[in-house]
Design a protein around this motif. Structure first.
Motif, PDB file in Angstrom:
ATOM      1  N   SER A  62       0.828  -1.214   0.000  1.00 38.98           N
ATOM      2  CA  SER A  62       0.000   0.000   0.000  1.00 38.98           C
ATOM      3  C   SER A  62       0.861   1.263   0.000  1.00 38.98           C
ATOM      4  O   SER A  62       0.475   2.274  -0.585  1.00 38.98           O
ATOM      5  N   VAL A  63       2.037   1.204   0.624  1.00 42.88           N
ATOM      6  CA  VAL A  63       2.943   2.347   0.589  1.00 42.88           C
ATOM      7  C   VAL A  63       3.479   2.541  -0.830  1.00 42.88           C
ATOM      8  O   VAL A  63       3.549   3.667  -1.331  1.00 42.88           O
ATOM      9  N   LEU A  64       3.824   1.442  -1.488  1.00 42.84           N
ATOM     10  CA  LEU A  64       4.386   1.534  -2.835  1.00 42.84           C
ATOM     11  C   LEU A  64       3.386   2.037  -3.866  1.00 42.84           C
ATOM     12  O   LEU A  64       3.783   2.461  -4.952  1.00 42.84           O
ATOM     13  N   GLU A  65       2.082   2.007  -3.565  1.00 37.18           N
ATOM     14  CA  GLU A  65       1.092   2.563  -4.481  1.00 37.18           C
ATOM     15  C   GLU A  65       1.314   4.061  -4.691  1.00 37.18           C
ATOM     16  O   GLU A  65       0.966   4.601  -5.736  1.00 37.18           O
ATOM     17  N   SER A  66       1.921   4.720  -3.706  1.00 34.53           N
ATOM     18  CA  SER A  66       2.177   6.162  -3.795  1.00 34.53           C
ATOM     19  C   SER A  66       3.535   6.497  -4.382  1.00 34.53           C
ATOM     20  O   SER A  66       3.874   7.668  -4.521  1.00 34.53           O
ATOM     21  N   VAL A  67       4.328   5.481  -4.704  1.00 33.11           N
ATOM     22  CA  VAL A  67       5.657   5.689  -5.280  1.00 33.11           C
ATOM     23  C   VAL A  67       5.538   5.625  -6.797  1.00 33.11           C
ATOM     24  O   VAL A  67       4.994   4.666  -7.343  1.00 33.11           O
ATOM     25  N   ASP A  68       6.043   6.644  -7.479  1.00 30.29           N
ATOM     26  CA  ASP A  68       5.943   6.717  -8.935  1.00 30.29           C
ATOM     27  C   ASP A  68       6.999   5.890  -9.654  1.00 30.29           C
ATOM     28  O   ASP A  68       6.808   5.504 -10.801  1.00 30.29           O
ATOM     29  N   ASP A  69       8.134   5.632  -9.010  1.00 29.99           N
ATOM     30  CA  ASP A  69       9.223   4.893  -9.654  1.00 29.99           C
ATOM     31  C   ASP A  69       8.811   3.451  -9.935  1.00 29.99           C
ATOM     32  O   ASP A  69       8.139   2.818  -9.131  1.00 29.99           O
TER      33      ASP A  69
END
Length: 94
Positions: A62-69
């Motif tokens: 769920s945190v990585l959903e906000s990461v664009d890379d």
């Protein structure tokens, strides 16, 4: 004789007062992977792992959903990207 003296000595470092912190540090999760990694590979391998955030434990996916890379060339790049999302504030204990 010096070994006997060290064995009888009190610990010189406090090991904590027993309060636990939920979730794993993001740096520990990152250290378990080999680099480079793609976003989707990280989600597939460790996405369900709960990491420590200032607001409590949260699944890495769920945190990585906000990461664009979509590609992380180094562990440090990944950790910095995650910290940009969750913040760098202290993590609350129980």
């Amino acid at each position: 004789m010096a070994d006997d003296e060290e064995a009888d000595a009190e610990p010189t470092v406090q090991l904590g007062d027993g309060r636990s912190v939920e979730g794993a540090p993001v740096a520990r999760v990152a250290a378990r992977l080999t680099w480079p990694q793609t976003h989707s590979d990280i989600v597939a391998k460790v996405g369900e792992t709960e990491i420590r955030t200032p607001d409590g434990p949260e699944p890495l996916e769920s945190v990585l959903e906000s990461v664009d890379d979509t590609y992380f060339d180094r562990r440090q790049t990944f950790v910095e990207s995650v910290l940009d999302v969750i913040g760098r504030e202290p993590v609350a204990t129980e």
